[in-house]
Design a protein around this motif. Sequence first.
Motif, PDB file in Angstrom:
ATOM      1  N   ARG A   1       1.309   3.923  -3.197  1.00 55.11           N
ATOM      2  CA  ARG A   1       0.941   5.329  -3.015  1.00 55.11           C
ATOM      3  C   ARG A   1       2.109   6.273  -3.286  1.00 55.11           C
ATOM      4  NH1 ARG A   1      -3.192   8.323   0.189  1.00 55.11           N
ATOM      5  NH2 ARG A   1      -4.240   6.359  -0.025  1.00 55.11           N
ATOM      6  N   LEU A   2       3.319   5.866  -2.871  1.00 60.95           N
ATOM      7  CA  LEU A   2       4.460   6.778  -2.922  1.00 60.95           C
ATOM      8  C   LEU A   2       5.329   6.663  -4.171  1.00 60.95           C
ATOM      9  CD1 LEU A   2       5.681   6.591   0.790  1.00 60.95           C
ATOM     10  CD2 LEU A   2       4.189   8.299  -0.290  1.00 60.95           C
TER      11      LEU A   2
ATOM     12  N   ALA B   1       0.830  -1.212   0.000  1.00 54.53           N
ATOM     13  CA  ALA B   1       0.000   0.000   0.000  1.00 54.53           C
ATOM     14  C   ALA B   1       0.862   1.259   0.000  1.00 54.53           C
ATOM     15  CB  ALA B   1      -0.932  -0.018   1.214  1.00 54.53           C
ATOM     16  N   ILE B   2       1.897   1.270   0.810  1.00 55.62           N
ATOM     17  CA  ILE B   2       2.774   2.447   0.893  1.00 55.62           C
ATOM     18  C   ILE B   2       3.501   2.678  -0.425  1.00 55.62           C
ATOM     19  CG2 ILE B   2       4.899   3.319   1.980  1.00 55.62           C
ATOM     20  CD1 ILE B   2       3.827   1.976   4.605  1.00 55.62           C
TER      21      ILE B   2
END
Length: 121
Positions: free
Chosen positions: A89-90, A85-86
Amino acid sequence: MFIKAQLTSLSASLIDNATAIVLQAACKVPKLYAGMAGVVIGGIFHFSVSRRWVFNASDKSRKDQIIKYIMVWSGNFFLNTAGIAILLRLTHLDFKIIKVLVSIVVGITYNYFLQKRFVFK
C-alpha cells in the motif's frame, strides 16, 4: 545452533518465496493470497527441519511442539501478511522484493528467539 537455525530459516524462506512468486506469476493468484500460501508451505518445512536438525528436539512431545509452533507461527503469519499489505500500500516496490524484505525482518527479529526459548526448549 544459530547457524543451523539461520540455514533452515533461509531454506524455508526460499521455499516460502518461491511458492508465493510461482503462485502469483504463473497461476495469477492474488499477491496477498500468494504470500499467505508461501508462509504456510515454508512453515511446514521449517517446523520439520527445526525439530529434528536444528534443536534436536525429536524426543520431546510433538503435540506440544506443534501447539507452541502454531502459536509462534501465527504471529509470524500475521507479521508477514501485515508487512506485505502495508508495503504494497505504501510503496511502489516490486512484490518479490517486499516479500523477501518482510520475511528477513520477521525471521531475524521474531522467529528464532521464540522457537529456541519456547517451542523447542
